[in-house]
Design a protein around this motif. Structure first.
Motif, PDB file in Angstrom:
ATOM      1  N   GLY A 189       0.859  -1.185   0.000  1.00 49.08           N
ATOM      2  CA  GLY A 189       0.000   0.000   0.000  1.00 49.08           C
ATOM      3  C   GLY A 189       0.891   1.229   0.000  1.00 49.08           C
ATOM      4  N   MET A 190       0.303   2.343   0.282  1.00 47.84           N
ATOM      5  CA  MET A 190       1.045   3.594   0.286  1.00 47.84           C
ATOM      6  C   MET A 190       1.652   3.827   1.677  1.00 47.84           C
ATOM      7  SD  MET A 190       0.362   4.474  -2.872  1.00 47.84           S
ATOM      8  CE  MET A 190       0.699   2.730  -3.109  1.00 47.84           C
ATOM      9  N   TYR A 198       0.126   9.537   2.902  1.00 48.21           N
ATOM     10  CA  TYR A 198      -0.439   9.517   1.534  1.00 48.21           C
ATOM     11  C   TYR A 198      -1.540  10.581   1.422  1.00 48.21           C
ATOM     12  CZ  TYR A 198      -2.575   8.468  -2.838  1.00 48.21           C
ATOM     13  OH  TYR A 198      -3.079   8.626  -4.114  1.00 48.21           O
ATOM     14  N   GLN A 253      -3.284  13.381  -7.372  1.00 47.81           N
ATOM     15  CA  GLN A 253      -4.205  12.270  -7.639  1.00 47.81           C
ATOM     16  C   GLN A 253      -5.662  12.755  -7.530  1.00 47.81           C
ATOM     17  OE1 GLN A 253      -1.434  12.137  -5.790  1.00 47.81           O
ATOM     18  NE2 GLN A 253      -0.561  10.084  -5.706  1.00 47.81           N
ATOM     19  N   GLY A 262      -8.834   0.434  -4.485  1.00 50.21           N
ATOM     20  CA  GLY A 262      -7.550   1.127  -4.371  1.00 50.21           C
ATOM     21  C   GLY A 262      -7.752   2.458  -3.675  1.00 50.21           C
ATOM     22  N   SER A 298      -6.705   3.571  -0.742  1.00 47.40           N
ATOM     23  CA  SER A 298      -5.607   4.052   0.105  1.00 47.40           C
ATOM     24  C   SER A 298      -6.132   4.542   1.462  1.00 47.40           C
ATOM     25  CB  SER A 298      -4.794   5.123  -0.618  1.00 47.40           C
ATOM     26  OG  SER A 298      -3.621   5.377   0.113  1.00 47.40           O
ATOM     27  N   ASN A 327      -9.238  10.868  -0.674  1.00 48.46           N
ATOM     28  CA  ASN A 327      -9.713  11.070  -2.042  1.00 48.46           C
ATOM     29  C   ASN A 327     -10.927  10.187  -2.333  1.00 48.46           C
ATOM     30  OD1 ASN A 327      -7.673  12.909  -2.360  1.00 48.46           O
ATOM     31  ND2 ASN A 327      -6.343  11.583  -3.576  1.00 48.46           N
ATOM     32  N   ASP A 356      -9.065  -1.816  -0.543  1.00 46.93           N
ATOM     33  CA  ASP A 356      -7.636  -1.735  -0.849  1.00 46.93           C
ATOM     34  C   ASP A 356      -6.999  -3.041  -0.342  1.00 46.93           C
ATOM     35  OD1 ASP A 356      -5.810   1.115  -1.484  1.00 46.93           O
ATOM     36  OD2 ASP A 356      -4.732  -0.720  -0.934  1.00 46.93           O
ATOM     37  N   LEU A 357      -5.701  -3.148  -0.506  1.00 48.44           N
ATOM     38  CA  LEU A 357      -4.985  -4.332  -0.037  1.00 48.44           C
ATOM     39  C   LEU A 357      -5.161  -4.482   1.477  1.00 48.44           C
ATOM     40  CD1 LEU A 357      -1.706  -3.748  -2.067  1.00 48.44           C
ATOM     41  CD2 LEU A 357      -3.350  -5.607  -2.431  1.00 48.44           C
ATOM     42  N   SER A 416      -7.240  -7.964  -2.806  1.00 52.16           N
ATOM     43  CA  SER A 416      -6.725  -7.460  -4.084  1.00 52.16           C
ATOM     44  C   SER A 416      -7.861  -7.182  -5.051  1.00 52.16           C
ATOM     45  CB  SER A 416      -5.764  -8.469  -4.713  1.00 52.16           C
ATOM     46  OG  SER A 416      -5.440  -8.027  -6.013  1.00 52.16           O
ATOM     47  N   MET A 417      -7.786  -6.037  -5.693  1.00 52.98           N
ATOM     48  CA  MET A 417      -8.839  -5.663  -6.640  1.00 52.98           C
ATOM     49  C   MET A 417      -8.831  -6.531  -7.891  1.00 52.98           C
ATOM     50  SD  MET A 417      -7.447  -2.116  -8.205  1.00 52.98           S
ATOM     51  CE  MET A 417      -5.729  -1.784  -8.444  1.00 52.98           C
ATOM     52  N   PHE A 418      -7.826  -7.393  -8.025  1.00 53.45           N
ATOM     53  CA  PHE A 418      -7.788  -8.252  -9.203  1.00 53.45           C
ATOM     54  C   PHE A 418      -8.612  -9.519  -9.016  1.00 53.45           C
ATOM     55  CE2 PHE A 418      -3.809  -5.708  -9.392  1.00 53.45           C
ATOM     56  CZ  PHE A 418      -4.218  -4.900 -10.446  1.00 53.45           C
ATOM     57  N   PHE A 420      -9.247   4.757  -9.042  1.00 56.02           N
ATOM     58  CA  PHE A 420      -8.512   5.983  -9.380  1.00 56.02           C
ATOM     59  C   PHE A 420      -7.028   5.820  -9.052  1.00 56.02           C
ATOM     60  CE2 PHE A 420     -12.827   7.109  -8.055  1.00 56.02           C
ATOM     61  CZ  PHE A 420     -13.277   7.784  -9.188  1.00 56.02           C
ATOM     62  N   ASN A 421      -6.188   6.071 -10.011  1.00 56.84           N
ATOM     63  CA  ASN A 421      -4.733   6.118  -9.794  1.00 56.84           C
ATOM     64  C   ASN A 421      -4.194   4.858  -9.134  1.00 56.84           C
ATOM     65  OD1 ASN A 421      -4.616   9.065 -10.539  1.00 56.84           O
ATOM     66  ND2 ASN A 421      -5.915   9.214  -8.731  1.00 56.84           N
ATOM     67  N   ALA A 422      -4.774   3.723  -9.409  1.00 55.68           N
ATOM     68  CA  ALA A 422      -4.399   2.510  -8.673  1.00 55.68           C
ATOM     69  C   ALA A 422      -4.089   1.313  -9.568  1.00 55.68           C
ATOM     70  CB  ALA A 422      -5.528   2.144  -7.696  1.00 55.68           C
ATOM     71  N   PHE A 437      -0.598  -0.241 -10.579  1.00 54.77           N
ATOM     72  CA  PHE A 437       0.195  -1.122  -9.702  1.00 54.77           C
ATOM     73  C   PHE A 437      -0.088  -2.562 -10.113  1.00 54.77           C
ATOM     74  CE2 PHE A 437       0.021   2.797  -7.462  1.00 54.77           C
ATOM     75  CZ  PHE A 437       1.207   2.883  -6.766  1.00 54.77           C
TER      76      PHE A 437
HETATM   77  C1  LIG Z   1      -1.650   5.903  -5.691  1.00 55.68           C
HETATM   78  S1  LIG Z   1      -2.766   5.101  -4.627  1.00 55.68           S
HETATM   79  C2  LIG Z   1      -4.314   5.763  -5.160  1.00 55.68           C
HETATM   80  C3  LIG Z   1      -5.245   5.999  -4.009  1.00 55.68           C
HETATM   81  C4  LIG Z   1      -6.543   6.737  -4.345  1.00 55.68           C
HETATM   82  N1  LIG Z   1      -7.368   5.931  -5.215  1.00 55.68           N
HETATM   83  C5  LIG Z   1      -6.254   8.084  -4.966  1.00 55.68           C
HETATM   84  O1  LIG Z   1      -6.542   8.267  -6.156  1.00 55.68           O
HETATM   85  O2  LIG Z   1      -5.703   8.938  -4.268  1.00 55.68           O
HETATM   86  C6  LIG Z   1      -2.844   3.450  -5.233  1.00 55.68           C
HETATM   87  C7  LIG Z   1      -3.589   2.510  -4.331  1.00 55.68           C
HETATM   88  O3  LIG Z   1      -3.770   1.263  -5.009  1.00 55.68           O
HETATM   89  C8  LIG Z   1      -3.631   0.249  -4.052  1.00 55.68           C
HETATM   90  N2  LIG Z   1      -3.365  -1.030  -4.688  1.00 55.68           N
HETATM   91  C9  LIG Z   1      -2.246  -1.447  -5.310  1.00 55.68           C
HETATM   92  N3  LIG Z   1      -2.395  -2.718  -5.715  1.00 55.68           N
HETATM   93  C10 LIG Z   1      -3.650  -3.101  -5.340  1.00 55.68           C
HETATM   94  C11 LIG Z   1      -4.399  -4.301  -5.445  1.00 55.68           C
HETATM   95  N4  LIG Z   1      -3.881  -5.371  -6.058  1.00 55.68           N
HETATM   96  N5  LIG Z   1      -5.636  -4.347  -4.933  1.00 55.68           N
HETATM   97  C12 LIG Z   1      -6.160  -3.267  -4.308  1.00 55.68           C
HETATM   98  N6  LIG Z   1      -5.505  -2.094  -4.180  1.00 55.68           N
HETATM   99  C13 LIG Z   1      -4.264  -2.020  -4.676  1.00 55.68           C
HETATM  100  C14 LIG Z   1      -2.508   0.722  -3.161  1.00 55.68           C
HETATM  101  O4  LIG Z   1      -2.477   0.027  -1.941  1.00 55.68           O
HETATM  102  C15 LIG Z   1      -2.835   2.192  -3.050  1.00 55.68           C
HETATM  103  O5  LIG Z   1      -3.614   2.446  -1.940  1.00 55.68           O
END
Ligand SMILES: C[S@@+](CC[C@H](N)C(=O)[O-])C[C@H]1O[C@@H](n2cnc3c(N)ncnc32)[C@H](O)[C@@H]1O
Length: 358
Positions: free
Chosen positions: A6-7, A13, A20, A52, A54, A58, A84-85, A117-119, A134-136, A139
């Motif tokens: 995570g962040m 974050y 973001q 995602g 965080s 946001n 999120d994770l 995991s979002m996958f 958003f913005n996630a 990864f």
């Molecule tokens: C840059 S932050 C974006 C947070 C928020 N959505 C924003 O726009 O400010 C990316 C987020 O994606 C999450 N992330 C990364 N891989 C992930 C996964 N496989 N499943 C869920 N979340 C994940 C990270 O833990 C992190 O909180």
């Protein structure tokens, strides 16, 4: 090896993610229009899910726009889900969502957080009206290669600083992983979203000339190489370290939904897409006031918030991990302060809006 936990948490974050938010705010009108048009004639809960999320500032900001847009034409109870994770720092999110605080200014909004995991599918079948991320999704779910010896990101260094090398085989291994991840994400959401429901995918990435990775990963790479020269990590540790992120093009984001041979084109209709650049608050402030110290600090804190946990996971064999991490970000800040022109930063984002077919 885990790719990220995570962040950086404890409010870091949330405190350093204004860009973001700006990238997200650009597509809020898409979501508000969508919310206004949703068929909410049935009964039961209307569910909005963000993947995602965080630390949540946001994510909650988005829901604060969507709740009134839905409430304008439905009395149904609304559920917001922030996912999120499992290793993400959810503590600020829970505090913000405490019903005592009334963050949504609506008595019939019920919120929850889901770790996973979002996958993969995380929510019950056909239970979500609007899903978003958003913005996630940049990864990756896993490390596609053991080593990336020439640079710390598979998209390679910026054109301005040819300071490393990524082969076409290496880049395409990451592109394939990113494509597989996007398809897994969309299939999981297809299972969760009701027919007629919406999916919005917004993410940073690469435009024709500019890429969100330029500048930030060049300076991180330079700082890690400084640590290598200072004997703080080995050449092999550098070769194994990379950020588990891939900067997609808009074509790469749209491909699974446009490919008529893909199951995803039968599951979703692609309604709308856009590649856009957003002004970055600390870049704009620097242009106005020329305060290079404040710029270097804001710039470094911004990318530290989303790179530090992966750096720590990758270099966890280091004898003095805290010292190494401190050194890398201190050097990065110093480098930006001394040569800001070497690390120009632009935020390129892209978004697609999809409807779940019935
Ligand atoms: C840059 S932050 C974006 C947070 C928020 N959505 C924003 O726009 O400010 C990316 C987020 O994606 C999450 N992330 C990364 N891989 C992930 C996964 N496989 N499943 C869920 N979340 C994940 C990270 O833990 C992190 O909180």
């Amino acid at each position: 090896m885990q790719v990220t936990k995570g962040m950086v948490g404890h409010g870091f974050y949330d405190g350093h993610s204004a860009p973001q938010w700006a990238a997200t705010a650009h597509v809020l009108s898409w979501l508000e229009e969508t919310a206004a048009e949703l068929d909410l004639s049935g009964s039961g809960t209307v569910t909005l899910a963000d993947f995602g999320c965080s630390e949540g500032r946001n994510s909650i900001g988005v829901m604060r726009h969507l709740v009134p847009a839905l409430r304008a034409h439905s009395d149904r109870p609304i559920q917001t889900i922030h996912s999120d994770l499992p290793t993400n720092d959810f503590s600020d999110l829970f505090e913000l969502l405490d019903p005592e605080g009334g963050i949504f200014e609506d008595e019939h909004v019920y919120s929850s957080a889901v770790g996973g995991s979002m996958f993969r599918q995380l929510l019950p079948p056909a239970s979500v009206q609007m899903a978003m991320t958003f913005n996630a999704i940049g990864f990756l779910s896993r490390r596609p290669l053991d080593r990336l010896p020439g640079y710390i990101l598979a998209n390679g260094p910026s054109a301005l600083n040819p300071i490393g090398h990524v082969s076409e085989f290496e880049r395409s291994s990451f592109a394939q992983q990113a494509d597989a991840d996007l398809r897994s994400f969309a299939r999981a959401r297809a299972a969760e979203i009701v027919p007629g429901g919406k999916l919005l995918i917004e993410v940073f990435g690469a435009g024709e000339a500019l890429r969100t990775c330029d500048g930030i990963y060049d300076v991180l790479n330079d700082a890690v190489l400084d640590a290598l020269k200072a004997g703080m990590l080995t050449q092999e540790a550098y070769a194994r370290y990379y950020q588990p992120v891939y900067m997609r093009t808009l074509d790469e984001v749209m491909a699974p939904f446009e490919d008529s041979h893909s199951d995803l084109s039968t599951l979703f209709t692609l309604e709308r897409s856009e590649l856009y650049e957003i002004p970055v608050s600390f870049v704009e402030a620097f242009k106005q006031n020329g305060d290079v110290e404040a710029y270097a600090k804001a710039y470094t804190d911004f990318f530290r918030a989303f790179t530090e946990t992966s750096l720590r996971l990758n270099l966890s064999d280091s004898a003095d991990l805290d010292g190494l991490v401190r050194y890398v970000y201190t050097r990065a800040e110093q480098r930006v302060r001394e040569t800001p022109e070497r690390y120009p930063f632009n935020y390129i984002a892209m978004a697609v809006l999809l409807t779940r077919k019935g």
